[in-house]
Design a protein around this motif. Structure first.
Motif, PDB file in Angstrom:
ATOM      1  N   ILE A  41      48.830  38.909  38.144  1.00  0.00           N
ATOM      2  CA  ILE A  41      50.168  38.990  38.737  1.00  0.00           C
ATOM      3  C   ILE A  41      50.943  37.694  38.502  1.00  0.00           C
ATOM      4  N   THR A  86      52.754  46.716  39.963  1.00  0.00           N
ATOM      5  CA  THR A  86      53.163  45.315  40.114  1.00  0.00           C
ATOM      6  C   THR A  86      54.675  45.183  40.042  1.00  0.00           C
ATOM      7  N   GLY A 134      48.038  42.408  46.605  1.00  0.00           N
ATOM      8  CA  GLY A 134      48.912  42.231  45.448  1.00  0.00           C
ATOM      9  C   GLY A 134      50.308  41.804  45.861  1.00  0.00           C
TER      10      GLY A 134
END
Length: 680
Positions: A41, A86, A134
């Motif tokens: 990420i 993402t 995340g």
């Protein structure tokens, strides 16, 4: 065959999530849970930040999204759900509302977590831990990489200039077969596959698509000679050792049969019907080598070559040879059939020239007794047997060209920095007919010599073409080498010893750095002086020519075997201080830190030797690296300059006190002699 455009569409993040068409992106039950961690990420956000700061108007591509349209604007995500999730989290973190949402089929926990995050809720009952983590990584990365003042500009760039290739699998594809093939690939579509599909979509004639696809697929194998993958006498002559085709239309086209429906194999092969076969003859051995460039970077070189030869007003310094920019460089073009055909033809010709006229590294390891660099062309005899032959019949020219090309290659291993390869191919494109090839190969050698000289004098000895650590600035090579659509190796700058000392120093102050090319160029010049002066009768021990040569070097005579075995090893990437940094204190006659950091005390040698002996004294290095027993690996193959330094140190043992074998007087004199060698 019914010609159809491939289902590829380039879309911005704004189009993907807030476009004109309302859509739902559904992650099916067979897909794994969201699994991207902090590293993936953070790297994605960092890359986007870097692209934005570099040029806020340029498009940044982040890969592909593969989906299957189920109907009613529901797109089942086949490949790319980690990236898509993402992107959703980034938009939530940036407070961007999304019309088109991501959902998880039969995974209510994951869907509820995403919906809650969009409403800035983090205390979720039965939350998907992977998605929550995340989201935390996204917020941390954004806060670390961007100031509050930058957020609006980054958000605008992210929504409009970050693009993804949306690859919609047609309805009549057998999805089970698709998954089988994609799983065997183990990865998303490569950038060069996307480029190929875009180029093929421009060609409407099935025969042209067949020609182009076959050229592309054969050229993409960078470890084999193109004539072995594409054995066409009408292109390469009866012996397959010359390029005689004059146009794209002259290239062979395979028979293309009508297809009732499109298959996944033909989709991934770009719908041409051509399938790669076996080698030319079943008993023929394939001559594989280690390529000096990968296919994506090679495509960029061919694109630049095509544009500079045929596009009026093309600015080569604005062209980027980094494969990260592959989609961007092709995206700048207004594609038409004529351009795609010219590019396909140039791709095939450039691959022929690359394979047969440029250096290759064999699959053997570097060793003292064997030069692994090969400069050979592939051809076949009257019995249709393929074999390799040195490019140049004259041995002296063959060896020199081999040294020159490997010198460039070792100096510029990074695949986005191979300007020299572009210049050589640009020159070779105008190589005359086969009948005159031998004579013109000498001209080719002189061309590469001139290219090396111009690199040194017009770039590395011109201060305003170098940055603060003496590395050439972007565009420096193109500025001085290219003249219109030709390579200008003439007009050498009137630079010399004064410019060298101004830039790289002479020991009076610490050098800011000396690039690898300078060391390689120096070793080439030392070797070339040997070849010019001592080949033939002059090489005999005790001869006048041999004595004069070693007097120039500033040391006593040592075995010429060092020169005969020399080649540019790929391991020579370690900067060696012959007088070690650990002992540089300026006391009792020892050199100080400034004095040891100059050309006279440096040599490029193999990393293995450097790591083991970097802190040894000059005398200890001498005893180890010149050990006659053969128990210790020799370094002579890595640097002739280093051998000269050691021989001088050995000479000094007989007339000086211990510890005085290599002092600043030697460093200074050695540098002066090496400069004269480079500037001859």
């Amino acid at each position: 065959m019914k010609v159809k455009n491939l289902p590829l569409k380039e879309v911005s993040i704004q189009d993907l999530f807030n476009g004109n068409i309302q859509a739902t992106y559904e992650v099916p039950i067979y897909q794994r849970n969201f699994a991207w961690e902090k590293d993936e990420i953070t790297a994605l956000i960092q890359d986007i930040c870097d692209a934005w700061r570099k040029d806020s108007e340029s498009v940044y591509y982040i890969g592909t999204l593969v989906s299957f349209h189920k109907g009613e604007n529901v797109f089942e995500i086949i490949d790319g759900q980690q990236r898509l999730t993402t992107l959703t989290l980034i938009q939530d973190a940036l407070n961007v509302p999304m019309q088109n949402r991501l959902t998880y089929r039969a995974r209510r926990k994951a869907t509820n977590t995403l919906n809650a995050l969009s409403k800035e809720k983090t205390d979720i009952d039965e939350a998907d831990r992977g998605i929550v983590a995340g989201f935390g990584f996204v917020k941390t990365a954004i806060s670390e990489k961007l100031s509050e003042q930058e957020l609006d500009g980054f958000k605008k760039y992210f929504q409009n200039k970050v693009h993804i290739i949306h690859y919609q699998v047609p309805r009549d594809i057998d999805l089970n077969r698709y998954f089988e093939i994609m799983n065997s690939r183990g990865e998303q579509l490569e950038k060069h596959e996307i480029v190929k599909a875009k180029l093929l979509a421009v060609l409407h004639n099935p025969a042209d698509r067949s020609r182009f696809n076959r050229v592309w697929e054969c050229c993409s194998d960078m470890s084999l000679y193109i004539q072995q993958k594409y054995p066409e006498a009408r292109v390469f002559g009866e012996s397959l050792d010359q390029f005689i085709s004059k146009s794209f239309e002259e290239l062979p086209a395979d028979d293309v049969k009508q297809q009732a429906s499109i298959s996944i194999e033909s989709l991934l092969a770009s719908d041409t019907g051509w399938q790669e076969g076996k080698p030319v003859y079943d008993d023929e051995q394939l001559d594989a080598f280690q390529p000096i460039i990968d296919f994506s970077n090679f495509l960029l070189i061919v694109l630049k070559l095509t544009r500079i030869r045929e596009e009026e007003g093309f600015v080569p310094t604005s062209f980027n040879l980094d494969d990260k920019e592959l989609l961007d460089e092709f995206g700048k073009l207004s594609l038409d059939e004529a351009f795609v055909k010219r590019f396909g033809y140039n791709l095939l010709k450039a691959k022929f020239l690359l394979d047969n006229y440029m250096i290759h590294h064999s699959k053997e390891e570097d060793c003292l007794e064997n030069n692994p660099w090969k400069l050979q062309r592939w051809q076949r005899d009257k019995r249709k047997k393929g074999y390799l032959k040195n490019l140049v019949p004259d041995e002296g020219t063959q060896i020199e060209l081999q040294h020159l090309l490997s010198m460039f290659e070792v100096s510029f291993t990074a695949r986005q920095r191979k300007n020299y390869l572009f210049y050589c191919l640009l020159y070779l494109f105008d190589l005359p007919s086969y009948a005159e090839r031998i004579r013109y190969l000498k001209w080719y050698c002189w061309f590469v010599q001139g290219l090396a000289d111009k690199y040194f004098r017009n770039v590395y000895l011109v201060s305003n073409r170098l940055n603060e650590i003496n590395t050439p600035l972007p565009g420096s090579f193109d500025d001085v080498i290219l003249q219109g659509s030709k390579v200008n190796k003439e007009d050498l700058a009137e630079t010399g010893e004064k410019e060298f000392i101004t830039i790289y120093g002479d020991g009076t102050e610490k050098s800011r750095g000396i690039p690898l090319f300078v060391f390689n160029y120096l070793d080439y010049k030392i070797w070339r002086r040997y070849a010019w002066k001592l080949r033939g009768g002059g090489a005999k021990k005790g001869s006048k020519q041999r004595k004069e040569y070693f007097d120039e070097l500033g040391c006593s005579d040592f075995d010429l075997k060092v020169f005969d075995q020399f080649y540019f090893s790929r391991t020579r990437r370690s900067l060696e201080h012959y007088y070690p940094q650990a002992n540089a204190n300026g006391l009792d006659g020892a050199p100080d830190e400034n004095q040891i950091n100059c050309l006279g005390n440096f040599a490029m040698i193999g990393s293995e030797a450097n790591s083991s002996g970097s802190n040894w004294s000059p005398k200890t290095k001498l005893d180890h690296y010149l050990d006659p027993s053969g128990k210790i690996k020799q370094v002579g193959v890595a640097s002739i300059k280093f051998m000269i330094m050691m021989q001088r140190c050995k000479d000094n043992q007989e007339s000086r006190e211990p510890g005085q074998e290599w002092v600043f007087e030697d460093i200074k004199d050695h540098q002066e002699r090496m400069l004269k060698m480079m500037l001859k």
